[in-house]
Write a protein that holds these residues in place. Structure first.
Motif, PDB file in Angstrom:
ATOM      1  N   LEU A  31       0.838  -1.211   0.000  1.00 15.28           N
ATOM      2  CA  LEU A  31       0.000   0.000   0.000  1.00 15.28           C
ATOM      3  C   LEU A  31       0.869   1.255   0.000  1.00 15.28           C
ATOM      4  O   LEU A  31       0.907   1.990  -0.965  1.00 15.28           O
ATOM      5  CB  LEU A  31      -0.958  -0.022   1.190  1.00 15.28           C
ATOM      6  CG  LEU A  31      -1.946  -1.208   1.170  1.00 15.28           C
ATOM      7  CD1 LEU A  31      -2.816  -1.201   2.408  1.00 15.28           C
ATOM      8  CD2 LEU A  31      -2.806  -1.167  -0.074  1.00 15.28           C
ATOM      9  N   GLY A  32       1.585   1.510   1.082  1.00 14.47           N
ATOM     10  CA  GLY A  32       2.508   2.652   1.131  1.00 14.47           C
ATOM     11  C   GLY A  32       1.807   3.995   1.120  1.00 14.47           C
ATOM     12  O   GLY A  32       0.594   4.102   0.942  1.00 14.47           O
ATOM     13  N   ASP A  33       2.615   5.066   1.307  1.00 11.69           N
ATOM     14  CA  ASP A  33       2.065   6.426   1.376  1.00 11.69           C
ATOM     15  C   ASP A  33       2.528   7.277   0.200  1.00 11.69           C
ATOM     16  O   ASP A  33       2.326   8.483   0.176  1.00 11.69           O
ATOM     17  CB  ASP A  33       2.487   7.087   2.699  1.00 11.69           C
ATOM     18  CG  ASP A  33       4.009   7.192   2.827  1.00 11.69           C
ATOM     19  OD1 ASP A  33       4.724   6.738   1.909  1.00 11.69           O
ATOM     20  OD2 ASP A  33       4.484   7.730   3.843  1.00 11.69           O
ATOM     21  N   GLY A  34       3.199   6.639  -0.767  1.00 11.37           N
ATOM     22  CA  GLY A  34       3.679   7.400  -1.926  1.00 11.37           C
ATOM     23  C   GLY A  34       5.159   7.712  -1.873  1.00 11.37           C
ATOM     24  O   GLY A  34       5.704   8.314  -2.795  1.00 11.37           O
ATOM     25  N   SER A  35       5.851   7.296  -0.788  1.00  4.75           N
ATOM     26  CA  SER A  35       7.276   7.628  -0.684  1.00  4.75           C
ATOM     27  C   SER A  35       8.155   6.651  -1.459  1.00  4.75           C
ATOM     28  O   SER A  35       9.345   6.862  -1.602  1.00  4.75           O
ATOM     29  CB  SER A  35       7.715   7.678   0.786  1.00  4.75           C
ATOM     30  OG  SER A  35       7.474   6.454   1.418  1.00  4.75           O
ATOM     31  N   SER A  36       7.553   5.569  -1.985  1.00  2.06           N
ATOM     32  CA  SER A  36       8.316   4.609  -2.777  1.00  2.06           C
ATOM     33  C   SER A  36       7.660   4.457  -4.154  1.00  2.06           C
ATOM     34  O   SER A  36       6.428   4.470  -4.247  1.00  2.06           O
ATOM     35  CB  SER A  36       8.333   3.269  -2.045  1.00  2.06           C
ATOM     36  OG  SER A  36       8.960   2.293  -2.826  1.00  2.06           O
ATOM     37  N   PRO A  37       8.466   4.320  -5.234  1.00  2.00           N
ATOM     38  CA  PRO A  37       7.871   4.278  -6.574  1.00  2.00           C
ATOM     39  C   PRO A  37       6.980   3.067  -6.829  1.00  2.00           C
ATOM     40  O   PRO A  37       6.169   3.076  -7.747  1.00  2.00           O
ATOM     41  CB  PRO A  37       9.083   4.258  -7.517  1.00  2.00           C
ATOM     42  CG  PRO A  37      10.241   3.834  -6.680  1.00  2.00           C
ATOM     43  CD  PRO A  37       9.940   4.261  -5.287  1.00  2.00           C
ATOM     44  N   ASP A  39       4.803   1.955  -4.569  1.00  2.00           N
ATOM     45  CA  ASP A  39       3.633   2.029  -3.681  1.00  2.00           C
ATOM     46  C   ASP A  39       2.344   1.919  -4.501  1.00  2.00           C
ATOM     47  O   ASP A  39       2.295   2.304  -5.673  1.00  2.00           O
ATOM     48  CB  ASP A  39       3.635   3.347  -2.891  1.00  2.00           C
ATOM     49  CG  ASP A  39       4.583   3.290  -1.693  1.00  2.00           C
ATOM     50  OD1 ASP A  39       5.045   2.195  -1.362  1.00  2.00           O
ATOM     51  OD2 ASP A  39       4.861   4.348  -1.098  1.00  2.00           O
ATOM     52  N   GLY A  40       1.311   1.419  -3.838  1.00  2.00           N
ATOM     53  CA  GLY A  40       0.049   1.127  -4.507  1.00  2.00           C
ATOM     54  C   GLY A  40      -0.577   2.275  -5.275  1.00  2.00           C
ATOM     55  O   GLY A  40      -1.183   2.066  -6.325  1.00  2.00           O
ATOM     56  N   ILE A  41      -0.420   3.518  -4.784  1.00  3.81           N
ATOM     57  CA  ILE A  41      -1.088   4.638  -5.478  1.00  3.81           C
ATOM     58  C   ILE A  41      -0.543   4.817  -6.898  1.00  3.81           C
ATOM     59  O   ILE A  41      -1.263   5.253  -7.796  1.00  3.81           O
ATOM     60  CB  ILE A  41      -1.000   5.970  -4.684  1.00  3.81           C
ATOM     61  CG1 ILE A  41       0.450   6.346  -4.383  1.00  3.81           C
ATOM     62  CG2 ILE A  41      -1.856   5.916  -3.430  1.00  3.81           C
ATOM     63  CD1 ILE A  41       0.622   7.750  -3.830  1.00  3.81           C
ATOM     64  N   TYR A  42       0.733   4.450  -7.113  1.00  2.00           N
ATOM     65  CA  TYR A  42       1.300   4.554  -8.472  1.00  2.00           C
ATOM     66  C   TYR A  42       0.856   3.367  -9.330  1.00  2.00           C
ATOM     67  O   TYR A  42       0.690   3.496 -10.530  1.00  2.00           O
ATOM     68  CB  TYR A  42       2.836   4.622  -8.422  1.00  2.00           C
ATOM     69  CG  TYR A  42       3.313   5.765  -7.559  1.00  2.00           C
ATOM     70  CD1 TYR A  42       3.073   7.097  -7.926  1.00  2.00           C
ATOM     71  CD2 TYR A  42       3.966   5.533  -6.351  1.00  2.00           C
ATOM     72  CE1 TYR A  42       3.485   8.148  -7.112  1.00  2.00           C
ATOM     73  CE2 TYR A  42       4.379   6.572  -5.535  1.00  2.00           C
ATOM     74  CZ  TYR A  42       4.130   7.877  -5.922  1.00  2.00           C
ATOM     75  OH  TYR A  42       4.523   8.920  -5.120  1.00  2.00           O
ATOM     76  N   ARG A 570       7.501   8.595   8.377  1.00  6.46           N
ATOM     77  CA  ARG A 570       7.588   9.558   7.274  1.00  6.46           C
ATOM     78  C   ARG A 570       8.982   9.458   6.665  1.00  6.46           C
ATOM     79  O   ARG A 570       9.972   9.756   7.325  1.00  6.46           O
ATOM     80  CB  ARG A 570       7.352  10.982   7.775  1.00  6.46           C
ATOM     81  CG  ARG A 570       5.905  11.260   8.090  1.00  6.46           C
ATOM     82  CD  ARG A 570       5.651  12.755   7.979  1.00  6.46           C
ATOM     83  NE  ARG A 570       4.497  13.164   8.735  1.00  6.46           N
ATOM     84  CZ  ARG A 570       4.057  14.420   8.806  1.00  6.46           C
ATOM     85  NH1 ARG A 570       4.703  15.375   8.176  1.00  6.46           N
ATOM     86  NH2 ARG A 570       2.991  14.728   9.507  1.00  6.46           N
ATOM     87  N   LEU A 571       9.018   9.028   5.428  1.00 10.47           N
ATOM     88  CA  LEU A 571      10.301   8.865   4.741  1.00 10.47           C
ATOM     89  C   LEU A 571      10.342   9.761   3.517  1.00 10.47           C
ATOM     90  O   LEU A 571       9.367   9.859   2.780  1.00 10.47           O
ATOM     91  CB  LEU A 571      10.491   7.415   4.297  1.00 10.47           C
ATOM     92  CG  LEU A 571      10.588   6.365   5.401  1.00 10.47           C
ATOM     93  CD1 LEU A 571      10.640   4.969   4.815  1.00 10.47           C
ATOM     94  CD2 LEU A 571      11.805   6.614   6.282  1.00 10.47           C
ATOM     95  N   GLU A 572      11.485  10.398   3.318  1.00  8.42           N
ATOM     96  CA  GLU A 572      11.673  11.229   2.125  1.00  8.42           C
ATOM     97  C   GLU A 572      12.595  10.455   1.195  1.00  8.42           C
ATOM     98  O   GLU A 572      13.752  10.213   1.519  1.00  8.42           O
ATOM     99  CB  GLU A 572      12.314  12.571   2.527  1.00  8.42           C
ATOM    100  CG  GLU A 572      12.221  13.639   1.481  1.00  8.42           C
ATOM    101  CD  GLU A 572      10.788  13.954   1.044  1.00  8.42           C
ATOM    102  OE1 GLU A 572      10.593  14.040  -0.176  1.00  8.42           O
ATOM    103  OE2 GLU A 572       9.888  14.095   1.896  1.00  8.42           O
ATOM    104  N   PRO A 573      12.080   9.996   0.034  1.00  5.99           N
ATOM    105  CA  PRO A 573      12.956   9.221  -0.855  1.00  5.99           C
ATOM    106  C   PRO A 573      14.055  10.089  -1.452  1.00  5.99           C
ATOM    107  O   PRO A 573      13.843  11.275  -1.710  1.00  5.99           O
ATOM    108  CB  PRO A 573      11.994   8.737  -1.951  1.00  5.99           C
ATOM    109  CG  PRO A 573      10.853   9.705  -1.927  1.00  5.99           C
ATOM    110  CD  PRO A 573      10.736  10.196  -0.522  1.00  5.99           C
ATOM    111  N   VAL A 574      15.229   9.522  -1.635  1.00  7.72           N
ATOM    112  CA  VAL A 574      16.311  10.243  -2.311  1.00  7.72           C
ATOM    113  C   VAL A 574      16.132   9.980  -3.806  1.00  7.72           C
ATOM    114  O   VAL A 574      16.255   8.841  -4.256  1.00  7.72           O
ATOM    115  CB  VAL A 574      17.688   9.749  -1.823  1.00  7.72           C
ATOM    116  CG1 VAL A 574      18.800  10.434  -2.602  1.00  7.72           C
ATOM    117  CG2 VAL A 574      17.839  10.021  -0.331  1.00  7.72           C
TER     118      VAL A 574
END
Length: 628
Positions: A31-37, A39-42, A570-574
């Motif tokens: 699922l994820g929150d969008g911080s990983s490429p 993640d489910g929203i993508y 809360r993770l900020e992807p590099v």
């Protein structure tokens, strides 16, 4: 003791939307929150766009429009449009779609008729309409339930399909679309579908040279020799060598970006070494041939077999059922095309051989020190106080939680102590740094073995030989939001970008966001990650709330830390931008341009406004210390 009766009453049938909502991971991965490429929203966006791409591949519609605003996604294509009588069925009945007719969609991306149904079931708002020959049919849904079934009406709109959706925030908690991830997905669609125009938030994306454009746009620095671009039936390939360490691959099947590779990528790695050995008639090591290679491969497969619903790793052993094996297919293609190319371009063959010999020389120089370093790492790992490992690893392919595996790299004992006490011992590991790591900018890989800390990080990740052994899905740099913390963050990033750039390129490296403030009253506690959040929290809690300012990770108690590295992490992807090569980034941040870097540090430190003078002082001290 009461007996547990297992009767017909215990058997429950779920309808399609209930099943998707109960087990979303089966359909869209994590699922994820969008911080990983990944993640489910993508994946939701991809499932909708895939249908538009299939229309383009079939020769219908050369334009797709995508918009994302305030969490709402819209996709409009100009293909044939869904048959009007089937609009509702196509987005709400499993196993309904045009892709079961294998003639029409022989090599399509979506094959199971689930994609848009999953998007529908997992969206709080979902709307679809189709236009065919002056008629339009529209329907609205929420969480898979039909809200409104509109009658067919006349229209002047051109043919095609329109879908809009808002991911359900009860499933995707606190999600945010990171546009660089969407942009990368869009570019991949363009590279694989030359002539297709995709408009994303009004900007046009188009590729004329396919995979050659992909390498040109994504390489770090200039290639050692012009990109070799080869094409055949059902296969396209682009390759060159660069100046960075490692092997860098982009692989695709039927237009699907297989981020975890698979049989086609393995076949290429094997074949390229074999063909180059044969060409030079020398038994070079495969690792020397592939060191610094940058390549993209795309194959078209009939009835591909993937290792998961999200199609990130190809499992097919054959190019089509009962056809040629993937290994033989890729090998035969390279044997003919790459061998021909090298014969016709002796200047390229010359540069390539020099590169292979250079890699061989470096490997032999490292072999002695590598042996010592491995022995040192082995001894250290027996009583390695730096690494507090977890039970599950990314390499445990049968474990459902492998994607959650995380290694936190922390500074100092107090911070690592807090994380260690509050972590999930199954999936979260902690590596504790002693002071500041070495600035490895401009150094060779020898330093990785000579420097104990770097050698232990490499051993903990198990990426010395290849990325496939990586033990953690996420590498999270957890440092304080002060000048020292930022410096350590930059030194670690330099290490990863210099020696293991694939870690960053493949989206494994993150920065941990930790709260700057705790605002609370007797009834509620709110953690705030910015000044703006602090103001909102104060307004929400009313008169005289208690405000605590966290200056370092060590100040946060283990009990509280559990809130920041658990479900709400809360993770900020590099993310590496297309405009900046690794070389440019490293020379900017870690080179000699002290004034520019001092300004960068000053601008990016998260401290209170009345500390501006202090910021300037610490930035000057940091530059001075680095020069010394």
């Amino acid at each position: 003791m009461a007996e547990n009766n297992y009767t017909e009453d215990n058997i429950r049938s779920l309808d399609w939307k209930e099943h998707i909502r109960l087990r979303p991971g089966m359909y869209i991965g994590k699922l994820g929150d969008g911080s990983s490429p990944d993640d489910g929203i993508y994946i939701l966006i991809k499932e909708v766009v895939d249908n538009s791409i299939d229309e383009f591949v079939m020769g219908n519609g050369k334009k797709v429009e995508i918009k994302i605003k305030d969490g709402k996604v819209t996709v409009r294509d100009y293909g044939r449009g869904i048959p009007l009588g089937k609009v509702i069925d196509c987005v709400s009945q499993i196993n309904t779609g045009g892709k079961y007719d294998s003639k029409a969609f022989k090599k399509s991306v979506g094959l199971n008729g689930v994609g848009t149904k999953a998007v529908n079931a997992l969206s709080s708002h979902f709307m679809v309409y189709s236009v065919r020959d002056g008629e339009k049919k529209m329907a609205e849904f929420s969480k898979g339930e039909v809200l409104q079934d509109y009658p067919v009406e006349k229209t002047d709109e051109p043919n095609g399909t329109y879908v809009e959706f808002v991911p359900d925030d009860t499933v995707f908690k606190k999600f945010v679309f990171k546009l660089p991830f969407v942009e990368k997905m869009i570019w991949n669609y363009c590279y694989l579908n030359r002539g297709l125009s995709i408009y994303f938030n009004g900007q046009r994306y188009l590729s004329k040279n396919g995979l050659q454009d992909l390498l040109e746009n994504n390489m770090d620095g200039d290639p050692l020799y012009p990109i070799i671009h080869l094409e055949g039936d059902d296969i396209e390939l682009a390759m060159t060598h660069g100046k960075t360490y490692g092997e860098d691959y982009y692989s695709f099947v039927n237009g699907q970006h297989t981020t975890q590779g698979g049989t086609h990528q393995s076949a290429f790695r094997e074949a390229v070494a074999r063909v180059i050995r044969d060409f030079y008639n020398k038994n070079y090591e495969a690792s020397d041939i592939r060191q610094s290679i940058v390549a993209a491969i795309s194959v078209k497969v009939i009835e591909p077999v993937f290792e998961s619903q999200t199609k990130t790793k190809l499992g097919s052993q054959e190019i089509e059922p009962n056809g040629k094996s993937m290994r033989a297919f890729v090998n035969d293609f390279l044997k003919e095309k790459l061998d021909n190319y090298l014969h016709k371009h002796p200047e390229v063959a010359d540069i390539l051989e020099k590169k292979i010999k250079q890699s061989e020389k470096e490997r032999k120089e490292l072999s002695g020190i590598r042996k010592l370093a491995r022995e040192r790492a082995k001894k250290a790992s027996l009583h390695n106080k730096k690494l507090r490992d977890c039970r599950v690893h990314l390499t445990d392919v049968k474990n459902d939680r492998r994607e959650d595996t995380t290694l936190f790299i922390t500074e100092g004992d107090s911070a690592s102590g807090s994380i260690t006490k509050s972590r999930d011992v199954n999936t979260q590991a902690v590596f504790s740094l002693r002071g500041k790591p070495l600035n490895s900018y401009g150094l060779t890989k020898k330093v990785v073995y000579e420097n104990e800390e770097f050698n232990l990080i490499q051993a903990a990740l198990d990426i010395e030989d290849e990325m496939d052994n990586l033990r953690y899905n996420r590498i999270v740099i957890a440092t304080d939001a002060d000048v020292d913390g930022m410096h350590i963050r930059m030194l670690l990033m330099t290490f990863f970008l210099q020696f293991f750039p694939d870690l960053v390129k493949r989206g494994h490296v993150y920065i941990l966001q930790t709260p700057l403030f705790r605002v609370r009253n007797k009834k509620k506690t709110i953690y705030c990650y910015s000044e703006d959040e602090r103001r909102k929290a104060m307004a929400e809690l009313g008169k005289n709330p208690e405000i605590t300012r966290f200056k370092g990770l060590g100040e946060i108690s283990p009990d509280e830390f559990a809130n920041f590295i658990g479900e709400d992490i809360r993770l900020e992807p590099v993310i590496l931008s297309k405009q900046n090569s690794i070389e440019t980034i490293l020379s900017y941040y870690m080179g000699k341009n002290t004034q520019e870097r001092q300004e960068f540090i000053i601008d990016n430190l998260r401290v209170e406004k009345d500390e501006v003078e202090e910021k300037e002082t610490v930035a000057e001290e940091l530059i001075k210390e680095e020069q010394e």
